[in-house]
Design a protein around this motif. Sequence first.
Motif, PDB file in Angstrom:
ATOM      1  N   PHE A  63    -103.787  89.216  -8.510  1.00 56.43           N
ATOM      2  CA  PHE A  63    -102.861  89.177  -9.644  1.00 56.43           C
ATOM      3  C   PHE A  63    -101.438  89.446  -9.167  1.00 56.43           C
ATOM      4  O   PHE A  63    -100.495  88.749  -9.540  1.00 56.43           O
ATOM      5  CB  PHE A  63    -103.271  90.224 -10.693  1.00 56.43           C
ATOM      6  N   ARG A  65    -100.147  88.990  -6.216  1.00 57.27           N
ATOM      7  CA  ARG A  65     -99.629  87.857  -5.432  1.00 57.27           C
ATOM      8  C   ARG A  65     -99.101  86.757  -6.356  1.00 57.27           C
ATOM      9  O   ARG A  65     -98.041  86.207  -6.143  1.00 57.27           O
ATOM     10  CB  ARG A  65    -100.734  87.272  -4.566  1.00 57.27           C
ATOM     11  N   THR A  66     -99.877  86.441  -7.386  1.00 56.63           N
ATOM     12  CA  THR A  66     -99.465  85.340  -8.262  1.00 56.63           C
ATOM     13  C   THR A  66     -98.305  85.771  -9.172  1.00 56.63           C
ATOM     14  O   THR A  66     -97.421  84.976  -9.470  1.00 56.63           O
ATOM     15  CB  THR A  66    -100.653  84.832  -9.101  1.00 56.63           C
ATOM     16  N   TYR A  67     -98.287  87.037  -9.550  1.00 58.02           N
ATOM     17  CA  TYR A  67     -97.155  87.561 -10.340  1.00 58.02           C
ATOM     18  C   TYR A  67     -95.873  87.437  -9.520  1.00 58.02           C
ATOM     19  O   TYR A  67     -94.833  87.003  -9.998  1.00 58.02           O
ATOM     20  CB  TYR A  67     -97.431  89.018 -10.693  1.00 58.02           C
ATOM     21  N   ALA A  69     -95.304  85.358  -7.125  1.00 57.08           N
ATOM     22  CA  ALA A  69     -94.962  83.952  -6.872  1.00 57.08           C
ATOM     23  C   ALA A  69     -94.389  83.263  -8.107  1.00 57.08           C
ATOM     24  O   ALA A  69     -93.769  82.195  -8.007  1.00 57.08           O
ATOM     25  CB  ALA A  69     -96.206  83.196  -6.410  1.00 57.08           C
ATOM     26  N   THR A  70     -94.571  83.860  -9.275  1.00 59.64           N
ATOM     27  CA  THR A  70     -94.183  83.200 -10.535  1.00 59.64           C
ATOM     28  C   THR A  70     -92.681  82.876 -10.638  1.00 59.64           C
ATOM     29  O   THR A  70     -92.324  81.739 -10.961  1.00 59.64           O
ATOM     30  CB  THR A  70     -94.654  84.049 -11.738  1.00 59.64           C
ATOM     31  N   PRO A  71     -91.774  83.831 -10.357  1.00 61.37           N
ATOM     32  CA  PRO A  71     -90.355  83.495 -10.512  1.00 61.37           C
ATOM     33  C   PRO A  71     -89.917  82.303  -9.658  1.00 61.37           C
ATOM     34  O   PRO A  71     -89.202  81.421 -10.133  1.00 61.37           O
ATOM     35  CB  PRO A  71     -89.629  84.776 -10.062  1.00 61.37           C
ATOM     36  N   LEU A  73     -91.685  79.815  -8.480  1.00 57.18           N
ATOM     37  CA  LEU A  73     -92.273  78.567  -8.967  1.00 57.18           C
ATOM     38  C   LEU A  73     -91.528  78.092 -10.224  1.00 57.18           C
ATOM     39  O   LEU A  73     -91.233  76.905 -10.375  1.00 57.18           O
ATOM     40  CB  LEU A  73     -93.753  78.833  -9.279  1.00 57.18           C
ATOM     41  N   CYS A  74     -91.229  79.019 -11.101  1.00 56.40           N
ATOM     42  CA  CYS A  74     -90.515  78.668 -12.336  1.00 56.40           C
ATOM     43  C   CYS A  74     -89.103  78.159 -12.006  1.00 56.40           C
ATOM     44  O   CYS A  74     -88.621  77.214 -12.617  1.00 56.40           O
ATOM     45  CB  CYS A  74     -90.422  79.867 -13.266  1.00 56.40           C
ATOM     46  N   LYS A  75     -88.485  78.799 -11.029  1.00 59.86           N
ATOM     47  CA  LYS A  75     -87.125  78.382 -10.661  1.00 59.86           C
ATOM     48  C   LYS A  75     -87.147  76.923 -10.194  1.00 59.86           C
ATOM     49  O   LYS A  75     -86.300  76.124 -10.582  1.00 59.86           O
ATOM     50  CB  LYS A  75     -86.590  79.302  -9.561  1.00 59.86           C
ATOM     51  N   LYS A  76     -88.152  76.581  -9.378  1.00 61.88           N
ATOM     52  CA  LYS A  76     -88.272  75.191  -8.896  1.00 61.88           C
ATOM     53  C   LYS A  76     -88.462  74.234 -10.074  1.00 61.88           C
ATOM     54  O   LYS A  76     -87.932  73.142 -10.098  1.00 61.88           O
ATOM     55  CB  LYS A  76     -89.488  75.052  -7.978  1.00 61.88           C
ATOM     56  N   ALA A  77     -89.276  74.671 -11.045  1.00 58.19           N
ATOM     57  CA  ALA A  77     -89.628  73.785 -12.163  1.00 58.19           C
ATOM     58  C   ALA A  77     -88.473  73.574 -13.127  1.00 58.19           C
ATOM     59  O   ALA A  77     -88.407  72.558 -13.809  1.00 58.19           O
ATOM     60  CB  ALA A  77     -90.818  74.364 -12.927  1.00 58.19           C
ATOM     61  N   LEU A  78     -87.554  74.528 -13.182  1.00 59.93           N
ATOM     62  CA  LEU A  78     -86.545  74.481 -14.243  1.00 59.93           C
ATOM     63  C   LEU A  78     -85.167  74.016 -13.765  1.00 59.93           C
ATOM     64  O   LEU A  78     -84.196  74.094 -14.507  1.00 59.93           O
ATOM     65  CB  LEU A  78     -86.433  75.871 -14.896  1.00 59.93           C
ATOM     66  N   ALA A  80     -82.167  71.705 -13.172  1.00 62.42           N
ATOM     67  CA  ALA A  80     -81.679  70.534 -13.922  1.00 62.42           C
ATOM     68  C   ALA A  80     -80.397  70.010 -13.289  1.00 62.42           C
ATOM     69  O   ALA A  80     -79.617  70.778 -12.759  1.00 62.42           O
ATOM     70  CB  ALA A  80     -81.398  70.933 -15.366  1.00 62.42           C
ATOM     71  N   LYS A  81     -80.228  68.724 -13.326  1.00 66.06           N
ATOM     72  CA  LYS A  81     -79.004  68.122 -12.800  1.00 66.06           C
ATOM     73  C   LYS A  81     -78.215  67.523 -13.955  1.00 66.06           C
ATOM     74  O   LYS A  81     -78.781  66.957 -14.884  1.00 66.06           O
ATOM     75  CB  LYS A  81     -79.366  67.042 -11.773  1.00 66.06           C
TER      76      LYS A  81
ATOM     77  N   ASP B  34     -73.427  71.272 -11.647  1.00 66.16           N
ATOM     78  CA  ASP B  34     -74.875  71.113 -11.883  1.00 66.16           C
ATOM     79  C   ASP B  34     -75.537  72.453 -12.172  1.00 66.16           C
ATOM     80  O   ASP B  34     -76.404  72.555 -13.040  1.00 66.16           O
ATOM     81  CB  ASP B  34     -75.553  70.461 -10.671  1.00 66.16           C
ATOM     82  N   ARG B  42     -81.099  75.234 -19.643  1.00 65.52           N
ATOM     83  CA  ARG B  42     -82.312  76.060 -19.674  1.00 65.52           C
ATOM     84  C   ARG B  42     -82.233  77.086 -20.799  1.00 65.52           C
ATOM     85  O   ARG B  42     -83.206  77.379 -21.464  1.00 65.52           O
ATOM     86  CB  ARG B  42     -82.497  76.773 -18.331  1.00 65.52           C
ATOM     87  N   GLN B 119    -109.930  84.442 -11.533  1.00 68.35           N
ATOM     88  CA  GLN B 119    -108.645  84.310 -10.847  1.00 68.35           C
ATOM     89  C   GLN B 119    -108.684  83.292  -9.732  1.00 68.35           C
ATOM     90  O   GLN B 119    -109.684  83.135  -9.049  1.00 68.35           O
ATOM     91  CB  GLN B 119    -108.250  85.652 -10.240  1.00 68.35           C
ATOM     92  N   TRP B 122    -103.103  81.247  -6.331  1.00 64.54           N
ATOM     93  CA  TRP B 122    -102.274  80.052  -6.103  1.00 64.54           C
ATOM     94  C   TRP B 122    -100.915  80.427  -5.515  1.00 64.54           C
ATOM     95  O   TRP B 122    -100.032  79.584  -5.419  1.00 64.54           O
ATOM     96  CB  TRP B 122    -102.099  79.259  -7.404  1.00 64.54           C
ATOM     97  N   SER B 123    -100.730  81.684  -5.124  1.00 65.63           N
ATOM     98  CA  SER B 123     -99.404  82.104  -4.660  1.00 65.63           C
ATOM     99  C   SER B 123     -98.975  81.358  -3.410  1.00 65.63           C
ATOM    100  O   SER B 123     -97.805  81.028  -3.249  1.00 65.63           O
ATOM    101  CB  SER B 123     -99.373  83.607  -4.421  1.00 65.63           C
ATOM    102  N   LEU B 131     -93.347  71.001  -5.803  1.00 72.28           N
ATOM    103  CA  LEU B 131     -93.816  71.248  -7.162  1.00 72.28           C
ATOM    104  C   LEU B 131     -94.395  69.982  -7.786  1.00 72.28           C
ATOM    105  O   LEU B 131     -93.770  68.937  -7.809  1.00 72.28           O
ATOM    106  CB  LEU B 131     -92.638  71.752  -8.000  1.00 72.28           C
ATOM    107  N   ILE B 139     -94.861  74.465 -16.854  1.00 67.64           N
ATOM    108  CA  ILE B 139     -93.969  75.630 -16.766  1.00 67.64           C
ATOM    109  C   ILE B 139     -92.826  75.490 -17.773  1.00 67.64           C
ATOM    110  O   ILE B 139     -92.457  76.452 -18.454  1.00 67.64           O
ATOM    111  CB  ILE B 139     -93.423  75.793 -15.332  1.00 67.64           C
ATOM    112  N   ARG B 190     -96.872  83.605 -15.789  1.00 71.86           N
ATOM    113  CA  ARG B 190     -97.942  83.656 -14.781  1.00 71.86           C
ATOM    114  C   ARG B 190     -99.254  83.188 -15.400  1.00 71.86           C
ATOM    115  O   ARG B 190    -100.023  82.456 -14.793  1.00 71.86           O
ATOM    116  CB  ARG B 190     -98.087  85.087 -14.243  1.00 71.86           C
TER     117      ARG B 190
END
Lengths: 102, 204
Positions: A63, A65-67, A69-71, A73-78, A80-81, B34, B42, B119, B122-123, B131, B139, B190
Amino acid sequence: MKRDEALGIIERNEGAPQPAEVRMYNCKDSINLLLQFLDGEMSPEDTQHLREHLRGCSPCVDFLRTYRATPGLCKKALVAKMPKEVSEKLTEFLRSKIKSAS
Amino acid sequence: MSDEAIREEDRQLLSRAQDGDVSAFEALVDAHRDKVYGLALRMTRSEADAAEITQDTFLSAYQHLKDFRGDAAFGSWVHRIAANHALMRLRHRRVAQAAEQELQGPEFTERGSLADYPQTDWSRDAEEKALDAELGSAIQQASDRLPEGYREVFLLKDVEGLSYEQIAEATGDSIPAIKSRLHRARLALREAIDAFYNRDSREL
C-alpha cells in the motif's frame, strides 16, 4: 516479507523491547500516518512504531509503495499543453496590454 | 536543457524584460505558458477559464515585473500568481463541498487490518512505463470526481509542486487542513489507480 530500502525496513531492529502497554499500530493507523511518514514529520517514537508494523505487514508495504507512486503517476496523466489558437490569443492580448501601458 | 540552464536563461530574459525589452518578456511567456495554462486547466476544468487565467497571470507578472527581485525562479513566481488567479476564480463558482466520506479509501477489517484487501504492487510500473492512455483517462476522471477543496490541494501540491506554506498562503487554509485533504485525495486517487490495475480480477 518484502523489503524496501527507501522505507527503512530492510533490517530487523532487535533493540529495546516495547513496553507492554504500548498498543501496536494496525494497518489503519499506519495508513493514516503515511503522509506524515513520507514528509518525515513523525516523532522518532511514532516512526519506530510504524516501521515495526511495516516489517510484519506485507499488505501495508504494498500500500505504501503505491501510495508513494500515486502523485508521480497523476502528474504524468494531468499534463496539458496550451492549444495553438489560445497561445496566439495570449500573445495578441499581452501585446495590446503592453502597448497601451507604455 | 538542464533545469539550471533554463533558470539562467530565465534570469537573463528577466533582466532584459525589467529593462523594458518586450521581446524578452514574450520569450518568458513562451517558455512558461504551457505550464501556467496546464495548471489553470487542471484546477478549473474549463478551457475558457484556463485561457483567461493564463492571460491574467502574465498580465499581472508584467505589471509587477519591476517588483520581482529574482529570489525565486521566474517559473515558480509565475506559477504562484497563476495558482492565486485560479483559486480566485474557483471561489467565485465554488459549490458546497462534498462530504469527506465520499472519498473512497481502502477497506479495513473490524480490527483495522488490510489483511483481506486485494492488492497489486503497480508502483514500479508507474515509474518505468510510459503512461497508458486508458490509465491517464481513469486518473483524469478520478481527479475530476474529487471534491473541489481536495482537488485544489492535490493539484497545487502533487502536480504543481507548491509547498504547504505556499498553498496555505494561496488558499487561506491552515497547513494541518491542507495536509489532511492532501492525504485523503491521494488515498482516493490511489484507489482509482488500484481499481484500474485490478479491473480484470475484480470483474470476475
